[in-house]
Design a protein around this motif. Sequence first.
Motif, PDB file in Angstrom:
ATOM      1  N   GLU A  24      35.231  43.231  39.422  1.00  0.00           N
ATOM      2  CA  GLU A  24      34.798  43.312  39.973  1.00  0.00           C
ATOM      3  C   GLU A  24      34.729  42.770  41.652  1.00  0.00           C
ATOM      4  OE1 GLU A  24      32.069  47.336  42.022  1.00  0.00           O
ATOM      5  OE2 GLU A  24      30.786  45.732  41.561  1.00  0.00           O
ATOM      6  N   CYS A  25      35.499  42.570  42.401  1.00  0.00           N
ATOM      7  CA  CYS A  25      35.601  41.719  43.564  1.00  0.00           C
ATOM      8  C   CYS A  25      33.892  41.996  44.034  1.00  0.00           C
ATOM      9  CB  CYS A  25      36.191  42.110  44.693  1.00  0.00           C
ATOM     10  SG  CYS A  25      36.552  41.132  46.020  1.00  0.00           S
ATOM     11  N   CYS A  39      41.594  38.347  44.788  1.00  0.00           N
ATOM     12  CA  CYS A  39      41.504  40.457  44.720  1.00  0.00           C
ATOM     13  C   CYS A  39      42.512  41.147  45.514  1.00  0.00           C
ATOM     14  CB  CYS A  39      40.715  40.517  45.601  1.00  0.00           C
ATOM     15  SG  CYS A  39      40.385  42.494  46.332  1.00  0.00           S
ATOM     16  N   ALA A  40      43.322  41.488  45.141  1.00  0.00           N
ATOM     17  CA  ALA A  40      44.392  42.542  45.242  1.00  0.00           C
ATOM     18  C   ALA A  40      44.197  43.366  47.188  1.00  0.00           C
ATOM     19  CB  ALA A  40      45.599  42.768  44.667  1.00  0.00           C
ATOM     20  N   ASN A  41      42.900  43.273  47.501  1.00  0.00           N
ATOM     21  CA  ASN A  41      42.499  44.163  48.261  1.00  0.00           C
ATOM     22  C   ASN A  41      42.016  43.388  49.702  1.00  0.00           C
ATOM     23  OD1 ASN A  41      42.180  47.179  49.751  1.00  0.00           O
ATOM     24  ND2 ASN A  41      39.478  45.839  49.593  1.00  0.00           N
ATOM     25  N   CYS A  42      41.466  42.231  48.908  1.00  0.00           N
ATOM     26  CA  CYS A  42      40.615  41.604  50.259  1.00  0.00           C
ATOM     27  C   CYS A  42      41.343  39.995  50.148  1.00  0.00           C
ATOM     28  CB  CYS A  42      39.313  41.691  50.911  1.00  0.00           C
ATOM     29  SG  CYS A  42      38.534  41.158  49.807  1.00  0.00           S
ATOM     30  N   THR A  45      37.766  35.648  46.174  1.00  0.00           N
ATOM     31  CA  THR A  45      38.338  35.337  45.081  1.00  0.00           C
ATOM     32  C   THR A  45      37.623  35.095  44.008  1.00  0.00           C
ATOM     33  OG1 THR A  45      37.243  33.045  45.633  1.00  0.00           O
ATOM     34  CG2 THR A  45      39.532  33.373  45.857  1.00  0.00           C
ATOM     35  N   ASP A  46      36.133  35.628  44.356  1.00  0.00           N
ATOM     36  CA  ASP A  46      34.931  35.674  43.291  1.00  0.00           C
ATOM     37  C   ASP A  46      34.771  37.090  42.613  1.00  0.00           C
ATOM     38  OD1 ASP A  46      34.071  33.021  44.106  1.00  0.00           O
ATOM     39  OD2 ASP A  46      32.598  33.331  45.691  1.00  0.00           O
ATOM     40  N   PHE A  47      34.463  37.185  41.145  1.00  0.00           N
ATOM     41  CA  PHE A  47      34.327  38.378  40.333  1.00  0.00           C
ATOM     42  C   PHE A  47      33.179  38.627  39.465  1.00  0.00           C
ATOM     43  CE2 PHE A  47      38.785  38.218  41.979  1.00  0.00           C
ATOM     44  CZ  PHE A  47      39.797  39.014  42.161  1.00  0.00           C
ATOM     45  N   ARG A  48      32.871  40.102  39.139  1.00  0.00           N
ATOM     46  CA  ARG A  48      31.396  40.160  38.192  1.00  0.00           C
ATOM     47  C   ARG A  48      31.891  41.099  37.965  1.00  0.00           C
ATOM     48  NH1 ARG A  48      28.500  41.983  42.944  1.00  0.00           N
ATOM     49  NH2 ARG A  48      29.285  44.071  43.551  1.00  0.00           N
TER      50      ARG A  48
END
Length: 132
Positions: A24-25, A39-42, A45-48
């Motif tokens: 999840e972004c 993230c392809a949406n915004c 570069t950080d995900f959990r």
Amino acid sequence: MAERIPMVDYLVLDDGEPHLVAHECTACGARFFDRRNACANCFATDFRTVPVATEGTVRTFTIVTFAAPGVPVPFVASVIDCDGTQVRANLVNVEPDPEHAHDGMKVRLSTYSLGADAEGTEAIGFGFEPVA
């Protein structure tokens, strides 16, 4: 007991009940099952890693009648809305016809054996089955 391994990285078998996890972004909340650098949406570069609901609703489906050699047909390919996360998966334990599979159908995650190798290591797949 023989080892069980999931067919995909986002199927978790060893935390009690089997479930899926998504990346999840942290900026916009978009979810992805594959690894991402951005993230392809915004473009953040950080995900959990977050768990995905194990129950959902069929949003769309198709009954597949032609497939690659060795793939049993017919089967039902679908997109399931799991509390806002879209999951592409086959419907299992349901007759592959429009009388039994339909949009709006309530379903839950189901796992099954894909077979075992000579050492007894079992590959585990997943699909979604109707909620009784």
